[in-house]
Write a protein that holds these residues in place. Structure first.
Motif: not given
Length: 376
Positions: A60-61, A64, A212, A215, A304-305, A307-309, A311-312
């Protein structure tokens, strides 16, 4: 992992640790930071080619990073005059270490040597001419050393608890001397988190909310801060009390930088500005907020990506939060995210900001190797 891959991750770990030691102990940071970062990044990239990225966390990384690369390629063409080597170097280092978070292992045999390196650096900091550094940098370096010394000390007996207490007091005092309010608060919250995270981070919902807040909340904080300043909504008594108590104003100048940067972001929301820009509000391009830095320099998609990385990557550790070392490492990372509200540490010190996650994933691998998960 094959032998070449094992050598690569070991070399990268110690290369970055020694680089941090040299840059922030012998006054190399001011004159040679860009040289150090360029050299270590090129070596890291070469060694990374020896590592296989086939695990679930890698897939998944890589997707992204692939999307980010397309956006950055497009942005570099649009902003060809302002998208310099600095723009590329900082995002490459960040993404590289995000990818290596699950690969670099903090093995038990490394811990004494890492502790020794951090403690020697802490001692030598007393003899360094700190006037060569920005005061916030001094506070951040002391905080970084304190976080990792406490993280790596085994708190299994009363003697180590006493040592930890003394180190905590010393680090907090040095950060206080540096006049860095954010680092002082972040380090204290890290210490409190070490004692209380057992009752908080086991809940997935609470973990999601905290991540959340650290970030997305960072960008909300910037906009709120600027809005309060623009509309003069902060009570003057609060402003005076803050000045009297801390010697610093509520609005210290960041509001002007953030106001200008938010305007720049609104003008180029998709591609960002690149790093070769001149700010009217400040002498150099220091955005004083890590998340804002990603958004302004690279645009909304990359921001946004990122932040997603972040958090996940932390949420993937949630099933292992009953383990003390995993929890403590996540708390450490949260302290660096808190500092990122007013500093660009996720960009400038991306390796040391993520070293704690490498420690967490090392423990995760140990747990997965056990026939049965008997949490500590």
């Amino acid at each position: 992992m094959n032998m070449a891959g094992r050598f690569a991750v070991k070399f990268i770990l110690w290369l970055e640790l020694i680089s941090f030691f040299l840059q922030y102990t012998f006054s190399f940071a001011k004159e040679f930071t860009s040289v150090f970062d360029l050299c270590t990044t090129l070596i890291d990239l070469f060694l990374t080619t020896q590592i296989a990225f086939k695990d679930k966390e890698d897939k998944w990384k890589l997707k992204v990073i692939g999307w980010m690369s397309l956006v950055l390629l497009f942005a570099s063409v649009i902003n060809i005059s302002s998208f310099g080597i600095g723009s590329i170097l900082t995002i490459v280092r960040f993404l590289l270490f995000m990818l290596l978070v699950t690969k670099i292992e903090i093995k038990k045999i490394y811990v004494p040597f890492m502790l020794l390196l951090f403690i020697v650096q802490l001692v030598l900091m007393r003899f360094v001419d700190l006037s060569l550094y920005n005061t916030n940098t001094v506070g951040l370096v002391y905080m970084t050393l304190g976080v990792y010394i406490l993280l790596l000390i085994n708190p299994g007996n009363k003697r180590s608890w006493l040592v930890s207490l003394l180190i905590t007091a010393y680090i907090e005092y040095q950060i206080w001397l540096s006049d860095s309010r954010t680092c002082m608060a972040a380090f204290m919250l890290f210490v409190v988190g070490l004692m209380s995270s057992k009752y908080v981070l086991r809940s997935k919902l609470i973990l999601v909310l905290i991540m959340c807040a650290l970030t997305i909340g960072s960008m909300i904080y910037v906009r709120t801060y600027v809005y309060l300043w623009e509309n003069n909504l902060v009570d003057q008594d609060i402003v005076k009390e803050s000045m009297d108590a801390t010697g610093k104003r509520v609005f210290s100048g960041r509001e002007r930088i953030w106001q200008e940067c938010l305007q720049l972001l609104s003008e180029k929301p998709l591609t960002g500005t690149g790093s070769k820009i001149k700010l009217k509000s400040f002498v150099e391009v220091n955005l004083h907020n890590s998340m804002l830095n990603f958004f302004v320099i690279y645009g909304y998609v990359v921001g946004v990506l990122v932040m997603y990385m972040i958090i996940r990557t932390v949420l993937d550790l949630q099933p292992y939060m009953r383990n003390r070392r995993v929890r403590n490492s996540v708390v450490a990372f949260m302290s660096f995210l808190l500092v990122a509200f007013s500093e660009t540490n996720l960009v400038v010190l991306s390796f040391t900001s993520m070293l704690c996650l490498m420690n967490a994933y090392t423990e995760k691998k140990k747990i997965e190797r056990k026939p049965a998960y008997d949490n500590l």
